[in-house]
Scaffold this motif. Structure first.
Motif, mmCIF file in Angstrom:
data_model
loop_
_atom_site.group_PDB
_atom_site.id
_atom_site.type_symbol
_atom_site.label_atom_id
_atom_site.label_comp_id
_atom_site.label_asym_id
_atom_site.label_seq_id
_atom_site.Cartn_x
_atom_site.Cartn_y
_atom_site.Cartn_z
ATOM 1 N N THR A 161 0.825 -1.224 0.000
ATOM 2 C CA THR A 161 0.000 0.000 0.000
ATOM 3 C C THR A 161 0.852 1.263 0.000
ATOM 4 O O THR A 161 0.330 2.349 0.260
ATOM 5 C CB THR A 161 -0.925 0.000 1.229
ATOM 6 N N TYR B 129 -0.988 6.143 2.660
ATOM 7 C CA TYR B 129 0.028 5.187 2.234
ATOM 8 C C TYR B 129 0.714 4.605 3.457
ATOM 9 O O TYR B 129 0.863 5.255 4.492
ATOM 10 C CB TYR B 129 1.080 5.856 1.338
ATOM 11 N N GLU C 109 1.442 1.606 -5.183
ATOM 12 C CA GLU C 109 0.182 2.065 -5.746
ATOM 13 C C GLU C 109 0.377 2.695 -7.127
ATOM 14 O O GLU C 109 -0.468 2.559 -8.013
ATOM 15 C CB GLU C 109 -0.480 3.066 -4.800
#
Length: 717
Positions: free
Chosen positions: A496, A715, A501
């Motif tokens: 993540t 994040y 991403e």
């Protein structure tokens, strides 16, 4: 997707300029620091100097009316001229001689003692014989003194300030006072000479003017005697006679015109009536009487016509009488016509006589008018010459009196004294000015660097020059460059993170919203080396493998193999050996234990790696792998330096062009995209790699919030 024509960068507005300065703040700070440091060093190296000032006031005096046209000392032009006199080389040479400045090393470089490090090292040349000549030394000393002094007018007054700069405060005061004193002495002598010249010139002008007055008087008397004009009485008589003649001429012309009119009317009557007919327009008594008798006979004939016929004796008698009267009237008309002709000749002769007399009178009048005009002109000239003589005589008398009462027209109102504080260097003002200059120079340098920066910095630039949609802007990896194994593991350990991403967004952008149309074979290439294509290829392959997909990574970059480092493997057999037929396909496929990814490393290509990739076997291999795996990721060499990417691009379903943020030139990106299109590549898009998120936030782009602090909490890793 057709390439979009790149546009020239527009002039930045205020917000864009601030963003540029913030991005280039290190450049601004560096340039400003260098300029400030250089200014500080130069300022500290300058020795202290002192400025002594003296003030002179010019006293107002009237203009000295000389042949040279000197003006008074109180006008602006005259004061400005005195400033130039104070700076003149003649005055400075006198000060140099009187104050012995030729022996002063500060003003005469020829007498400076040789010393210092530069002199001992030979960087300071020994003065040549020409430099040692006394004339040359004097000229250089005067030039040095001229540079170290300044003369200015204080405001709008008549006060002149003289300032001298020297390393010695007492010396500066002595030279300033010497300049002022020598100037006053020179000015006083010049004023005396000017007044003497003025007096001599006025005496000569008075003598010449007196002669001109006498000549004007003689010319006036001679003209009066020659023209006979003692006064203006004759002018009125001549004017009256001229008026009488003009009136008579007008009457004569009117009388002549009247006679001509009667004569013309009588001629027309005679011509229309015939030789024996009764003419019309006759105005004499006899003609009027005959016309009355004719009218009676006609009436009588009209009354008798009803009773008698035309041949009756009485009618015949009446007709005979009528014929006789008509003949008499015709004869009277001819006589009157002859008389009118005579009268017309007389009138014309009289008119001509009057015209001759009038012309002669006019010529006489004109001659007398010219004589009177010249007389008045001579009178005015004589009066003007006399007035000028009186004025010159009065000025000569005033000049003679002023010479005996001569007063100085300039004086010292403030003598120079040794200053207590140095005037240079001006550390405070200089550093303030240097700071402003340094700041402006730094800003200019930053703007120039931004203007001439030809690298790709935003997705809009990449799309404009490559003609491709931008799939993602991938930030720099969280580990240092060169630690390939740690970087490859990061996308798996921190799925993540912003790096992971961005790679996932890149793959999603290739699907165009339809997972069924996802390409099976993907070529990852770049325009130039060191743009992060291998890192993206490895990361994408491992992430797809972690999603339970059958994925294989093919390292087709036989020139610089690096894929084995991402997995911590040692070099071994790979694609090069398989294409050479030395090893079967299963013998070159390796498996990543952490992600389950299958990998074909480059292997050892030998001296001609390009030949290995150009065979038919590679195309069949890619086709077979695409049929067996869900995704085949091919890492190729850079497009521009080598032809390998052009060979590999037609073999895959999609091609990704990787561009390094703020490193790859825009022209290289455009050329690489055009080259791949010409080779038949199916370009899916471009990726902006190795983006510095902190610096990227200062660009005005649509995806700026993705790299901003606001999404940092979303994040992990």
């Amino acid at each position: 997707m057709a390439a979009r024509q790149p546009q020239s960068p527009a002039a930045p507005d205020g917000a864009d300029a601030l963003r540029v300065l913030w991005r280039r703040r290190s450049t601004v700070a560096g340039v400003a620091a260098l300029i400030l440091l250089a200014t500080a060093l130069v300022t500290l190296a300058v020795p202290e100097s002192y400025t002594a000032t003296a003030e002179v006031m010019l006293m107002p005096r009237e203009a000295a009316d000389t042949d040279g046209g000197e003006t008074g000392s109180g006008t602006g032009a005259a004061i400005a001229s005195e400033v130039e006199v104070l700076r003149s080389r003649e005055l400075l040479r006198r000060v140099v001689r009187e104050r012995q400045l030729l022996l002063d090393p500060e003003f005469n470089p020829a007498v400076r003692p040789a010393g210092g490090l530069f002199s001992r090292l030979g960087f300071v040349a020994t003065p040549s014989p020409r430099e040692l000549r006394i004339e040359r030394q004097r000229a250089r000393t005067v030039a040095a003194l001229r540079e170290k002094m300044s003369v200015r007018i204080l405001g709008r007054s008549r006060v002149i300030e003289v300032a001298v700069l020297s390393r010695d405060a007492d010396k500066a005061a002595r030279i300033a006072n010497a300049l002022v004193q020598d100037y006053l002495a020179q000015r006083q002598a010049a004023v005396s000479r000017a007044r003497a010249r003025t007096s001599d010139a006025l005496e000569a002008r008075v003598a010449r003017q007196r002669e001109r007055v006498e000549a004007a008087e003689r010319a006036l008397e001679n003209h009066r005697r020659e023209s006979g004009l003692a006064g203006d009485g004759g002018a009125g008589v001549d004017a009256k006679r001229l008026g009488d003649l003009e009136a008579k001429l007008v009457d004569s012309r009117a009388e002549r015109a009247k006679i001509e009119t009667r004569l013309a009317a009588l001629r027309r009557g005679l011509e229309e009536s015939g030789p024996n007919a009764v003419p019309t327009g006759l105005r004499s008594p006899l003609a009027e009487e005959l016309q009355a008798q004719l009218a009676k006979l006609l009436r009588r004939k009209w009354e008798m016509s009803p009773e008698y016929g035309p041949r009756h004796p009485r009618m015949v008698d009446v007709n005979a009488e009528l014929e006789g009267l008509r003949q008499e009237l015709a004869e009277e008309g001819r006589r009157i016509l002859s008389d009118l002709r005579g009268e017309l000749e007389v009138a014309r002769a009289h008119e001509m006589t009057l015209e001759l007399e009038l012309g002669e009178m006019r010529r006489k009048t004109d001659r007398q008018a010219d004589a009177r005009t010249r007389l008045r002109r001579l009178q005015r000239k004589m009066e003007a010459e006399g007035s000028l003589l009186n004025t010159l005589s009065e000025r000569l008398e005033r000049t003679s009196l002023s010479q005996g009462l001569q007063q100085p027209d300039a004086r010292v109102i403030s003598a120079a004294s040794p200053p207590s504080d140095p005037s240079t260097p001006w550390i405070g003002p200089v550093m303030i000015l240097a700071f402003l200059t340094a700041l402006l120079s730094g800003i200019g340098a930053a703007m120039l660097m931004e203007r001439f920066d030809r690298t790709v910095a935003t997705p809009d630039m990449l799309e404009a020059h490559a003609g491709l949609k931008v799939l993602a802007s991938v930030p720099s990896g969280p580990v240092p460059t060169g630690r390939e194994r740690r970087l490859a593991r990061h996308a798996i350990s921190e799925p993540t993170s912003d790096f992971a991403e961005s790679v996932r967004c890149m793959y999603a952008g290739m699907q165009n919203g339809d997972p069924e149309r996802t390409p099976r074979s993907i070529l990852v290439t770049s325009a130039l080396p060191q743009e992060g294509k291998t890192t993206l290829a490895v990361t994408l392959a491992r992430m797809l493998a972690r999603e339970r997909k059958r994925v294989i990574l093919v390292e087709a970059d036989l020139r610089r193999p690096r894929a084995h480092r991402f997995f911590g493997w040692k070099p071994g057999f790979g694609l090069a050996e398989y294409l050479a037929g030395r090893v079967p396909l299963q013998g070159v496929i390796r498996r990543d234990r952490e992600s389950g990814l299958h990998v074909i490393c480059a292997g050892e290509a030998g001296r001609d790696p390009g030949r290995r990739l150009s065979g038919r076997r590679l195309a069949l291999t890619v086709e077979a792998l695409a049929a067996h795996y869900d995704a085949v990721i091919v890492d190729s060499p850079p497009t521009l330096p080598f032809a390998d990417a052009r060979v590999l691009a037609p073999l895959t379903d999609a091609t990704i062009l990787v561009t390094r943020w703020r490193k790859t030139p825009r022209e290289s990106v455009a050329l690489a995209a055009r080259t791949l299109r010409d080779a038949g590549a199916m370009l899916s898009g471009a990726v902006l790699s190795r983006v510095d998120s902190k610096r990227y936030r200062h660009y005005d782009t649509a995806d700026k919030p993705i790299h901003g602090r606001a999404l940092r909490a979303h994040y992990k890793g």
